[in-house]
Design an enzyme around this catalytic site. Structure first.
Site, PDB file in Angstrom:
ATOM      1  N   GLY A  44       1.625  -2.818   9.671  1.00 26.71           N
ATOM      2  CA  GLY A  44       2.220  -3.724   8.673  1.00 26.71           C
ATOM      3  C   GLY A  44       3.271  -4.600   9.313  1.00 26.71           C
ATOM      4  N   TYR A  70       4.622   5.818  -6.544  1.00 27.24           N
ATOM      5  CA  TYR A  70       5.187   5.393  -5.252  1.00 27.24           C
ATOM      6  C   TYR A  70       6.089   6.477  -4.674  1.00 27.24           C
ATOM      7  CZ  TYR A  70       7.935   2.586  -1.951  1.00 27.24           C
ATOM      8  OH  TYR A  70       8.570   2.102  -0.816  1.00 27.24           O
TER       9      TYR A  70
HETATM   10  P1  NDP Z   1       6.342  -5.736   2.374  1.00 22.97           P
HETATM   11  O1  NDP Z   1       5.590  -5.675   1.094  1.00 22.97           O
HETATM   12  O2  NDP Z   1       7.258  -6.856   2.642  1.00 22.97           O
HETATM   13  O3  NDP Z   1       5.317  -5.594   3.610  1.00 22.97           O
HETATM   14  C1  NDP Z   1       4.353  -4.568   3.594  1.00 22.97           C
HETATM   15  C2  NDP Z   1       3.539  -4.674   4.864  1.00 22.97           C
HETATM   16  O4  NDP Z   1       2.543  -3.621   4.843  1.00 22.97           O
HETATM   17  C3  NDP Z   1       2.776  -5.995   4.967  1.00 22.97           C
HETATM   18  O5  NDP Z   1       2.696  -6.366   6.317  1.00 22.97           O
HETATM   19  C4  NDP Z   1       1.400  -5.608   4.441  1.00 22.97           C
HETATM   20  O6  NDP Z   1       0.352  -6.443   4.897  1.00 22.97           O
HETATM   21  C5  NDP Z   1       1.265  -4.226   5.050  1.00 22.97           C
HETATM   22  N1  NDP Z   1       0.210  -3.446   4.421  1.00 22.97           N
HETATM   23  C6  NDP Z   1       0.115  -3.085   3.122  1.00 22.97           C
HETATM   24  N2  NDP Z   1      -1.006  -2.378   2.922  1.00 22.97           N
HETATM   25  C7  NDP Z   1      -1.637  -2.295   4.125  1.00 22.97           C
HETATM   26  C8  NDP Z   1      -2.840  -1.699   4.563  1.00 22.97           C
HETATM   27  N3  NDP Z   1      -3.645  -1.017   3.730  1.00 22.97           N
HETATM   28  N4  NDP Z   1      -3.176  -1.793   5.880  1.00 22.97           N
HETATM   29  C9  NDP Z   1      -2.369  -2.472   6.753  1.00 22.97           C
HETATM   30  N5  NDP Z   1      -1.230  -3.078   6.388  1.00 22.97           N
HETATM   31  C10 NDP Z   1      -0.875  -2.984   5.078  1.00 22.97           C
HETATM   32  O7  NDP Z   1       7.135  -4.340   2.439  1.00 22.97           O
HETATM   33  P2  NDP Z   1       8.476  -3.922   3.197  1.00 22.97           P
HETATM   34  O8  NDP Z   1       8.563  -4.603   4.501  1.00 22.97           O
HETATM   35  O9  NDP Z   1       9.585  -4.020   2.222  1.00 22.97           O
HETATM   36  O10 NDP Z   1       8.195  -2.362   3.392  1.00 22.97           O
HETATM   37  C11 NDP Z   1       7.794  -1.782   4.629  1.00 22.97           C
HETATM   38  C12 NDP Z   1       7.802  -0.267   4.454  1.00 22.97           C
HETATM   39  O11 NDP Z   1       9.123   0.162   4.064  1.00 22.97           O
HETATM   40  C13 NDP Z   1       6.858   0.210   3.359  1.00 22.97           C
HETATM   41  O12 NDP Z   1       6.248   1.420   3.767  1.00 22.97           O
HETATM   42  C14 NDP Z   1       7.793   0.448   2.179  1.00 22.97           C
HETATM   43  O13 NDP Z   1       7.279   1.399   1.284  1.00 22.97           O
HETATM   44  C15 NDP Z   1       9.046   0.931   2.881  1.00 22.97           C
HETATM   45  N6  NDP Z   1      10.258   0.744   2.081  1.00 22.97           N
HETATM   46  C16 NDP Z   1      10.705  -0.491   1.695  1.00 22.97           C
HETATM   47  C17 NDP Z   1      11.852  -0.623   0.943  1.00 22.97           C
HETATM   48  C18 NDP Z   1      12.407  -1.945   0.482  1.00 22.97           C
HETATM   49  O14 NDP Z   1      13.423  -1.939  -0.253  1.00 22.97           O
HETATM   50  N7  NDP Z   1      11.839  -3.074   0.875  1.00 22.97           N
HETATM   51  C19 NDP Z   1      12.630   0.566   0.513  1.00 22.97           C
HETATM   52  C20 NDP Z   1      12.070   1.808   0.973  1.00 22.97           C
HETATM   53  C21 NDP Z   1      10.938   1.885   1.723  1.00 22.97           C
HETATM   54  P3  NDP Z   1      -0.115  -7.772   4.053  1.00 22.97           P
HETATM   55  O15 NDP Z   1       0.811  -8.876   4.500  1.00 22.97           O
HETATM   56  O16 NDP Z   1      -1.519  -7.959   4.475  1.00 22.97           O
HETATM   57  O17 NDP Z   1       0.034  -7.448   2.588  1.00 22.97           O
END
Ligand code: NDP
Length: 246
Positions: A11, A154
């Site tokens: 990601g 989630y």
């Molecule tokens: P974003 O939604 O900004 O980014 C998510 C990323 O994950 C994107 O690059 C997306 O790709 C990728 N992704 C989603 N599903 C898949 C898949 N099936 N296969 C490959 N890539 C995938 O999220 P954040 O950057 O905010 O979050 C990153 C991590 O941190 C996550 O695990 C989230 O749960 C965790 N987190 C975030 C928090 C926050 O406040 N932001 C708080 C706590 C945890 P695409 O661009 O193609 O959609």
């Protein structure tokens, strides 16, 4: 700090994953950026190769699809025989109330956040076991630690990440592979952009450090856990939440 090491970040095309990819590259790691959208990391990787003098390679796969994970690791083993760092960052959020959650959303959240993390860890661990070293970092969440209304699905998936991390840390410690989780609080990315202004204000009010977190706050903690400075740290869940839970 990471010169010559090879690091996979899933990601990695936006949000926290992109910040982690950049930070690891800026500290000397050769990075492999995982993303599901073909082409979405091409420019970032060529910029990082030029600016950091490291190898940066995109590998396109969906973490929830075991066949794609297998094919991705076939590519990764052609890039390097030794994977030193694997960051399971790819994740999706669902904000349904318990009574309203649809089965397809429950399945897709667990397929990405839980099954995807396990699939990637399996292949990463196999590579790391051969060299008896490695650091795996999984993105959990403050919601996996504490729960939240409207987040049963989630937070359940992110709590599972904690169990997976602690079990794998026990299983892999004899091979000198460390496994840790990061539990971010409220981080300014697309994932939280649809939250209403009122809830946003409430969340920020609950943060002792009095600001929303940045992707770089999480990336800096990842850098520490990935590095030899954390050589004696395994099985931990590190909160990066500005004191939300204090
Ligand atoms: P974003 O939604 O900004 O980014 C998510 C990323 O994950 C994107 O690059 C997306 O790709 C990728 N992704 C989603 N599903 C898949 C898949 N099936 N296969 C490959 N890539 C995938 O999220 P954040 O950057 O905010 O979050 C990153 C991590 O941190 C996550 O695990 C989230 O749960 C965790 N987190 C975030 C928090 C926050 O406040 N932001 C708080 C706590 C945890 P695409 O661009 O193609 O959609």
């Amino acid at each position: 700090m990471l010169t010559g090491k090879y690091a996979l970040v899933t990601g990695a095309n936006r949000g926290i994953g992109l910040a982690i990819l950049k930070t690891l590259a800026q500290h000397g790691a050769n990075v492999i950026g995982g993303a599901r959208r073909e082409g979405s990391l091409d420019d970032v990787c060529s910029e990082l190769s030029d600016s950091c003098g490291i190898e940066a390679t995109p590998v396109y796969f969906d973490v929830s699809q075991p066949d794609q994970v297998k094919a991705a690791f076939q590519k990764i083993t052609r890039i390097t025989k030794q994977l030193d760092i694997a960051v399971n960052n790819a994740g999706i959020m669902d904000s349904s109330l318990l009574a309203m959650a649809r089965s397809e959303d429950i399945e897709s959240v667990f397929a990405t956040n839980v099954f995807g993390t396990i699939y990637v860890m399996q292949y990463a661990a196999r590579m790391m076991i051969r060299h008896k070293s490695g650091s795996i970092i999984n993105l959990s969440s403050i919601m996996g630690v504490n729960g939240a209304e409207g987040q049963v699905v989630y937070s359940g998936s992110k709590a599972a990440i904690i169990g997976i991390t602690r079990s794998a840390a026990k299983e892999l410690a004899p091979y000198q592979i460390r496994v840790n989780a990061i539990a971010p609080g409220f981080i300014d990315t697309d994932m939280v952009s649809s939250i209403s202004e009122e809830i946003r204000r409430e969340r920020v009010d609950s943060i002792k450090i009095q600001r929303i977190g940045t992707p770089e706050d999480v990336a800096n903690c990842t850098l520490f856990l990935a590095s030899d400075n954390a050589a004696y740290v395994t099985g931990q869940v590190v909160g990066v939440d500005g004191g939300m839970l204090v």
